[in-house]
Design a protein around this motif. Structure first.
Motif, PDB file in Angstrom:
ATOM      1  N   SER A  78     -21.711  -0.615  13.156  1.00 23.76           N
ATOM      2  CA  SER A  78     -21.186  -2.533  14.050  1.00 23.76           C
ATOM      3  C   SER A  78     -22.129  -3.172  13.279  1.00 23.76           C
ATOM      4  CB  SER A  78     -21.830  -1.400  15.524  1.00 23.76           C
ATOM      5  OG  SER A  78     -23.323  -1.813  15.500  1.00 23.76           O
ATOM      6  N   GLY A  79     -21.632  -4.286  13.579  1.00 22.69           N
ATOM      7  CA  GLY A  79     -22.736  -5.699  13.312  1.00 22.69           C
ATOM      8  C   GLY A  79     -22.557  -6.572  14.062  1.00 22.69           C
ATOM      9  N   GLN A  80     -23.786  -7.470  14.102  1.00 18.75           N
ATOM     10  CA  GLN A  80     -23.700  -7.937  15.173  1.00 18.75           C
ATOM     11  C   GLN A  80     -24.428  -9.422  14.400  1.00 18.75           C
ATOM     12  OE1 GLN A  80     -26.758  -7.356  17.947  1.00 18.75           O
ATOM     13  NE2 GLN A  80     -26.882  -8.845  19.336  1.00 18.75           N
ATOM     14  N   LEU A  81     -24.044 -10.842  14.931  1.00 20.30           N
ATOM     15  CA  LEU A  81     -23.972 -12.416  13.987  1.00 20.30           C
ATOM     16  C   LEU A  81     -25.823 -12.413  14.798  1.00 20.30           C
ATOM     17  CD1 LEU A  81     -22.752 -14.298  12.663  1.00 20.30           C
ATOM     18  CD2 LEU A  81     -22.291 -15.060  14.635  1.00 20.30           C
ATOM     19  N   VAL A  82     -26.612 -12.639  13.356  1.00 20.78           N
ATOM     20  CA  VAL A  82     -28.202 -13.080  13.248  1.00 20.78           C
ATOM     21  C   VAL A  82     -27.543 -14.531  13.591  1.00 20.78           C
ATOM     22  CG1 VAL A  82     -29.928 -13.617  12.433  1.00 20.78           C
ATOM     23  CG2 VAL A  82     -28.371 -11.796  11.393  1.00 20.78           C
ATOM     24  N   LEU A  83     -28.595 -14.721  15.062  1.00 18.23           N
ATOM     25  CA  LEU A  83     -29.071 -15.938  15.430  1.00 18.23           C
ATOM     26  C   LEU A  83     -30.328 -16.438  16.037  1.00 18.23           C
ATOM     27  CD1 LEU A  83     -26.597 -15.264  19.026  1.00 18.23           C
ATOM     28  CD2 LEU A  83     -25.762 -16.547  16.771  1.00 18.23           C
ATOM     29  N   VAL A  84     -30.412 -17.596  16.227  1.00 11.88           N
ATOM     30  CA  VAL A  84     -31.578 -17.976  15.828  1.00 11.88           C
ATOM     31  C   VAL A  84     -31.755 -19.120  17.146  1.00 11.88           C
ATOM     32  CG1 VAL A  84     -32.932 -18.145  13.854  1.00 11.88           C
ATOM     33  CG2 VAL A  84     -31.334 -20.069  13.950  1.00 11.88           C
ATOM     34  N   THR A  85     -33.268 -19.353  17.376  1.00 11.51           N
ATOM     35  CA  THR A  85     -33.113 -20.291  18.241  1.00 11.51           C
ATOM     36  C   THR A  85     -33.876 -21.895  18.142  1.00 11.51           C
ATOM     37  OG1 THR A  85     -32.833 -18.556  21.002  1.00 11.51           O
ATOM     38  CG2 THR A  85     -33.625 -20.778  21.098  1.00 11.51           C
ATOM     39  N   ARG A  86     -32.909 -22.806  18.203  1.00 12.98           N
ATOM     40  CA  ARG A  86     -33.814 -24.175  17.851  1.00 12.98           C
ATOM     41  C   ARG A  86     -33.242 -25.066  19.449  1.00 12.98           C
ATOM     42  NH1 ARG A  86     -30.943 -23.927  11.668  1.00 12.98           N
ATOM     43  NH2 ARG A  86     -31.921 -22.481  11.126  1.00 12.98           N
ATOM     44  N   ASN A  87     -34.634 -25.053  19.358  1.00 13.75           N
ATOM     45  CA  ASN A  87     -34.296 -27.030  21.147  1.00 13.75           C
ATOM     46  C   ASN A  87     -33.517 -25.878  21.809  1.00 13.75           C
ATOM     47  OD1 ASN A  87     -35.668 -28.519  19.278  1.00 13.75           O
ATOM     48  ND2 ASN A  87     -33.891 -29.017  18.276  1.00 13.75           N
ATOM     49  N   THR A 115     -13.902 -25.026   1.721  1.00 13.49           N
ATOM     50  CA  THR A 115     -14.989 -24.677   1.329  1.00 13.49           C
ATOM     51  C   THR A 115     -15.465 -23.645   2.730  1.00 13.49           C
ATOM     52  OG1 THR A 115     -16.107 -26.633   0.592  1.00 13.49           O
ATOM     53  CG2 THR A 115     -17.791 -25.153   1.442  1.00 13.49           C
ATOM     54  N   ARG A 116     -16.117 -22.394   2.058  1.00 15.54           N
ATOM     55  CA  ARG A 116     -16.342 -21.185   3.251  1.00 15.54           C
ATOM     56  C   ARG A 116     -18.082 -21.294   3.528  1.00 15.54           C
ATOM     57  NH1 ARG A 116     -13.973 -17.859   1.063  1.00 15.54           N
ATOM     58  NH2 ARG A 116     -15.741 -16.141  -0.041  1.00 15.54           N
ATOM     59  N   THR A 117     -18.210 -21.126   4.413  1.00 12.51           N
ATOM     60  CA  THR A 117     -19.751 -20.313   5.336  1.00 12.51           C
ATOM     61  C   THR A 117     -19.015 -19.269   5.996  1.00 12.51           C
ATOM     62  OG1 THR A 117     -19.985 -22.870   6.057  1.00 12.51           O
ATOM     63  CG2 THR A 117     -21.217 -21.280   6.532  1.00 12.51           C
ATOM     64  N   GLU A 118     -20.386 -18.214   5.066  1.00 13.14           N
ATOM     65  CA  GLU A 118     -20.919 -16.837   5.905  1.00 13.14           C
ATOM     66  C   GLU A 118     -21.931 -16.840   6.230  1.00 13.14           C
ATOM     67  OE1 GLU A 118     -20.481 -14.356   2.240  1.00 13.14           O
ATOM     68  OE2 GLU A 118     -18.104 -14.841   1.971  1.00 13.14           O
ATOM     69  N   TYR A 119     -22.063 -16.225   7.175  1.00  9.47           N
ATOM     70  CA  TYR A 119     -23.273 -15.352   8.393  1.00  9.47           C
ATOM     71  C   TYR A 119     -23.957 -14.556   8.038  1.00  9.47           C
ATOM     72  CZ  TYR A 119     -21.482 -20.423   9.764  1.00  9.47           C
ATOM     73  OH  TYR A 119     -20.841 -21.641  10.077  1.00  9.47           O
ATOM     74  N   ALA A 120     -24.777 -14.993   8.076  1.00 15.85           N
ATOM     75  CA  ALA A 120     -25.955 -13.453   8.114  1.00 15.85           C
ATOM     76  C   ALA A 120     -25.303 -12.241   9.141  1.00 15.85           C
ATOM     77  CB  ALA A 120     -27.573 -13.457   8.495  1.00 15.85           C
ATOM     78  N   ILE A 121     -25.465 -11.143   8.986  1.00 13.01           N
ATOM     79  CA  ILE A 121     -24.659 -10.154  10.396  1.00 13.01           C
ATOM     80  C   ILE A 121     -25.383  -8.968   9.981  1.00 13.01           C
ATOM     81  CG2 ILE A 121     -23.307  -8.775  10.810  1.00 13.01           C
ATOM     82  CD1 ILE A 121     -21.003 -10.637  10.045  1.00 13.01           C
ATOM     83  N   ASN A 122     -26.140  -8.448  10.963  1.00 15.37           N
ATOM     84  CA  ASN A 122     -27.273  -7.137  11.337  1.00 15.37           C
ATOM     85  C   ASN A 122     -25.747  -6.267  11.438  1.00 15.37           C
ATOM     86  OD1 ASN A 122     -29.561  -8.583  10.854  1.00 15.37           O
ATOM     87  ND2 ASN A 122     -29.822  -8.492  13.497  1.00 15.37           N
TER      88      ASN A 122
END
Length: 207
Positions: free
Chosen positions: A140-149, A107-114
């Motif tokens: 250019s691409g940058q990984l989308v990050l969210v802040t949790r805890n 299984t492969r997980t893909e992450y959101a990129i700006n």
């Protein structure tokens, strides 16, 4: 030295006794010195063990070689095999079933990129007086990050299911063509695989 006096008597009793007393004292002193030397020599023979202790890292490496850690794909293969086996045993007439699933990948997980797309244009003049225009893509691409805890984690865009390489089904009831067809169809639908990747066989009698 009271024990020496008791052994030879009073030293003042006579000359011979004094001489004997002197000899015994010398012998006693020599014995004490000899015992002391033997004791010191015994201590000197106790050399510290210079053999290095076994290295924990080497022991751990040997253990890993004898018991290799299962990969993520192997774990998924085992999980899918067990789940499919449980399902196929519910098929009428199937009897006891054994399933082996082989995957091409896990299984492969893909992450959101700006992604930012741009172009950079540069004009240059050569020695002959001519002008040339250079165009450069500045994507250019940058990984989308969210802040949790208080921790930043990437945002998952989708999870790609593993690709099945092949499936082997061995069942008691597969000797019956109708049961075999039902097992074959159920395996295809459950895993979403092409017909050429599925084999259904009857279990050998007595096993």
């Amino acid at each position: 030295m009271s024990w020496l006096k008791n052994l030879v008597g009073d030293g003042e009793a006579g000359g011979p006794k004094k001489e004997q007393m002197k000899k015994i004292k010398l012998m006693a002193a020599a014995a004490v010195v000899g015992i002391g030397l033997l004791f010191l020599g015994g201590l000197g023979d106790d050399k510290p063990d210079r053999t290095p202790p076994p290295v924990k890292e080497k022991a751990a490496a040997n253990e890993n070689r004898s018991n290799p850690a299962r990969t993520a794909m192997a774990s998924e293969e085992e999980y899918l095999s067990q789940r499919l086996c449980q399902m196929l045993e519910q098929v009428e007439g199937a009897g006891k079933v054994k399933v082996t699933v082989r995957l091409q990948n896990s299984t492969r997980t893909e992450y959101a990129i700006n992604t930012t797309t741009g172009k950079k244009t540069t004009q240059e003049k050569d020695q002959s007086g001519g002008t040339r225009v250079l165009t450069e893509d500045t994507d250019s691409g940058q990984l989308v990050l969210v802040t949790r805890n208080g921790e930043e984690t990437p945002v998952m865009s989708r999870e790609v299911a593993p690709t099945v390489a092949g499936v082997l089904v061995v069942a008691d009831g597969a000797g019956d063509p109708a049961v075999k067809a039902r097992l074959f169809r159920a395996t295809q639908v459950a895993l979403g695989v092409e017909p050429q990747k599925v084999i259904v066989m009857a279990r050998k009698a007595g096993e």
